[in-house]
Design a protein around this motif. Sequence first.
Motif, PDB file in Angstrom:
ATOM      1  N   GLU A   1       0.673  -1.462   0.138  1.00 35.52           N
ATOM      2  CA  GLU A   1      -0.155   0.100  -0.109  1.00 35.52           C
ATOM      3  C   GLU A   1       0.377   0.978  -0.480  1.00 35.52           C
ATOM      4  O   GLU A   1       0.347   2.122  -0.964  1.00 35.52           O
ATOM      5  CB  GLU A   1      -0.790   0.133   1.032  1.00 35.52           C
ATOM      6  N   CYS A   2       2.039   1.093   0.415  1.00 32.12           N
ATOM      7  CA  CYS A   2       3.085   2.363   0.844  1.00 32.12           C
ATOM      8  C   CYS A   2       3.440   2.791  -0.442  1.00 32.12           C
ATOM      9  O   CYS A   2       3.481   3.902  -1.125  1.00 32.12           O
ATOM     10  CB  CYS A   2       4.316   1.861   1.484  1.00 32.12           C
ATOM     11  N   GLN A   3       3.182   1.573  -1.623  1.00 35.26           N
ATOM     12  CA  GLN A   3       4.621   1.538  -3.200  1.00 35.26           C
ATOM     13  C   GLN A   3       3.251   1.756  -3.453  1.00 35.26           C
ATOM     14  O   GLN A   3       3.503   3.284  -4.441  1.00 35.26           O
ATOM     15  CB  GLN A   3       4.519   0.117  -3.576  1.00 35.26           C
ATOM     16  N   ARG A   4       2.247   2.529  -3.779  1.00 31.30           N
ATOM     17  CA  ARG A   4       0.851   2.457  -4.073  1.00 31.30           C
ATOM     18  C   ARG A   4       0.774   3.868  -3.891  1.00 31.30           C
ATOM     19  O   ARG A   4       1.016   4.830  -4.453  1.00 31.30           O
ATOM     20  CB  ARG A   4      -0.655   1.617  -3.823  1.00 31.30           C
ATOM     21  N   LEU A   5       1.150   4.470  -2.583  1.00 34.57           N
ATOM     22  CA  LEU A   5       0.718   5.313  -2.188  1.00 34.57           C
ATOM     23  C   LEU A   5       2.367   6.527  -2.185  1.00 34.57           C
ATOM     24  O   LEU A   5       2.263   7.804  -2.034  1.00 34.57           O
ATOM     25  CB  LEU A   5       0.214   6.054  -0.238  1.00 34.57           C
ATOM     26  N   GLY A   6       2.982   6.318  -2.420  1.00 39.32           N
ATOM     27  CA  GLY A   6       4.306   5.933  -3.010  1.00 39.32           C
ATOM     28  C   GLY A   6       4.988   7.074  -1.619  1.00 39.32           C
ATOM     29  O   GLY A   6       5.625   8.169  -1.686  1.00 39.32           O
ATOM     30  N   LEU A   7       5.254   6.104  -0.537  1.00 38.93           N
ATOM     31  CA  LEU A   7       5.422   6.845   0.658  1.00 38.93           C
ATOM     32  C   LEU A   7       6.713   5.734   0.749  1.00 38.93           C
ATOM     33  O   LEU A   7       6.803   4.546   0.527  1.00 38.93           O
ATOM     34  CB  LEU A   7       4.681   6.026   1.722  1.00 38.93           C
ATOM     35  N   ALA A   8       8.050   6.235   0.647  1.00 34.09           N
ATOM     36  CA  ALA A   8       9.651   5.401   0.943  1.00 34.09           C
ATOM     37  C   ALA A   8       8.988   4.287   2.254  1.00 34.09           C
ATOM     38  O   ALA A   8       9.180   5.589   3.172  1.00 34.09           O
ATOM     39  CB  ALA A   8       9.944   6.594   0.855  1.00 34.09           C
ATOM     40  N   VAL A   9       9.314   3.219   2.119  1.00 37.37           N
ATOM     41  CA  VAL A   9       9.707   2.867   3.070  1.00 37.37           C
ATOM     42  C   VAL A   9      10.947   2.282   3.037  1.00 37.37           C
ATOM     43  O   VAL A   9      11.582   2.062   1.579  1.00 37.37           O
ATOM     44  CB  VAL A   9       9.024   1.286   2.926  1.00 37.37           C
ATOM     45  N   PRO A  10      12.035   2.573   3.706  1.00 41.49           N
ATOM     46  CA  PRO A  10      11.631   2.753   5.113  1.00 41.49           C
ATOM     47  C   PRO A  10      11.883   4.273   5.133  1.00 41.49           C
ATOM     48  O   PRO A  10      11.572   4.731   6.726  1.00 41.49           O
ATOM     49  CB  PRO A  10      13.231   1.980   5.787  1.00 41.49           C
TER      50      PRO A  10
END
Lengths: 334, 334
Positions: free
Chosen positions: A258-267
């Motif tokens: 979901e982070c990938q979809r939202l463009g949120l960088a992990v970590p």
Amino acid sequence: MQRVTIMDVAARAELSPSTVSLYFRKPDAVSAAASQSIARAIKALDYVPNLMAGGLAAASSRVVSIIVPSVRNAFFAETVATMQSELSKQRLQVMLGHTEYSEHDEEDLVRTALSWAPAAIVLTGLSHTAATRKLLRDGKVPVVEIWELGAQPIDMAVGFHHVQVGSAAASHLIQRRRKQLLFLGARLQEDRRAAQRAQGFVETARSVPDVSAGIIQHPAPASADVGAMLLTEALRRFPGVNGIACSNDHIALGAIFECQRLGLAVPERLSVVGFGDLSFSAGCNPSMTTIRPPGDLIGREAARLVIERIAGVDGKTERAVIDTSFSLLHRQSS
Amino acid sequence: MQRVTIMDVAARAELSPSTVSLYFRKPDAVSAAASQSIARAIKALDYVPNLMAGGLAAASSRVVSIIVPSVRNAFFAETVATMQSELSKQRLQVMLGHTEYSEHDEEDLVRTALSWAPAAIVLTGLSHTAATRKLLRDGKVPVVEIWELGAQPIDMAVGFHHVQVGSAAASHLIQRRRKQLLFLGARLQEDRRAAQRAQGFVETARSVPDVSAGIIQHPAPASADVGAMLLTEALRRFPGVNGIACSNDHIALGAIFECQRLGLAVPERLSVVGFGDLSFSAGCNPSMTTIRPPGDLIGREAARLVIERIAGVDGKTERAVIDTSFSLLHRQSS
DNA sequence: TCGGAAAATAATAGCGCTGCGAACGCTGCG
DNA sequence: CGCAGCGTTCGCAGCGCTATTATTTTCCGA
């Protein structure tokens, strides 16, 4: 249902049934000549012993009853599979029961298990109905409780402290300079152990200055979909969250996706820690930091305790408690 | 091991043991008054019936022996879990055995299973040793073979055609205009069914003009790591490959991850089809096109066959063969 | 009120094996 | 040559329950 009996084998081997029985129970007590002719007779007649008759006469069977929430869960599947292979080496059979996280169902399963005069009973967790505890304490069947430590076991126990798991996840995130922490959990009402992990997580986090922590949960069984939903919910309610621990790797994977979809960088933007080290956890992008519970070790140790207790003399009733611990695997997602 | 017997219950209820026995076996044949006092006695004494004595006297037990390669494998775990819940509704117990993909071990397990005069035996696949087939054909125990169709079953069978699965994967890729196809497989020597999928894949692909197809395999059990390795190997040997099918979703996931690392666009540059529809398959990025085997349906239908056969009169020996089929889930990876 | 059928209960005879003590046959020593 | 001592083998008496058959009780209409 059964035609060939021990009498037929005895007749063919020109020995008494007692000797044939002895051949099965204590092969060394039978002479080589007798052994040979018995073996020949067995093969010729295709004899299959009736274990129910044997169990009845001996007032005990070589059955180990294993009761887990569900073998659909990879954790328990691992343990059950390992126990099965260890036990089968000792000619012990596994009878399987699923509680589906219901202590009431567990009680019925224990009752049924007892009907087979099992060599041992293996239960998951330390929380059972009063009746279950009574049944097991009264009987002199060895009991091993697995996958949880922290309370008084009925007899023996093999597992680890789930509170410590939550604590370790929190410490790790804090060490990575995460301040706003959340625990994403599925089915925390039913899954006591996941709830303990959540509790350990929150307690440890809140004990540190400037760190906030909370729990977001969902009643459905864990899956990547639920993980994605929980992450969305987490961001909506706590936009500043930058460190999450999940009740297991399915949830964590869904959160990462979901982070990938939202463009949120992990970590960078958000650190993620899972639980389970499932098949995909090391391979995904970014690879997942997770806590590995030693499901196979639990199975192996539980099997060992069972085998030792059976072999041991009656007096030897040591109430072993084995802490298998767990390990945090630091990978890219945190 | 056991103290309270049916005699004790009878004495306390002021009835004969026969009546108490009848109460368990055919509750309707016992008067309401008797039922009540028996129930009271059971509760008061905490009576647990001895199923071994019952099984011995009745020459059959309410045990269903399920023999699978390993419950570690999510496919079989699903089926075992479903069967277990369906069977337990009928007070049937599950005894579990793991072959670890060895037909020889399976033979031993069948022999042991037979020792319990089980109500039925459930085996995985249609390939067994000659001795296993003989044992099962001689006995009059119902046998259900699951997870494979295509050969003559011993008795009943529930599953699908794995060759058709491979064929469907190939057809799908060809329809997506993929011409250079490869099948990535783990442990194809042991896993007959995966080998059948590979075979169906290659045969179907090669029957189409301008399409090439091959198999890349690895002897280790399936995992994302092995999938990544297999993809690397595939690209090395066939740089132009643009469509791959995998022996299962773990392999496919590893392949997709490896593509991401290498910067190969999925599905543009390379289409990927998995097998299994595991927990992560719908959620990953890109979501995985895969073929879903109905593990739960197989379990449910197998349980149904067992239950019906047990309930049915002896004459009713219909040798059911149920094709559960499978479904291709078209998602983003192809 | 009674006979006869139906319903409910009881007595009997094992199911195939184990665990015990007893019996067997052999060896070797006095 | 006899007998203790040992390694083997055997006979017996159940284990706790079911299935069949026998017996008793209940119910009903005539």
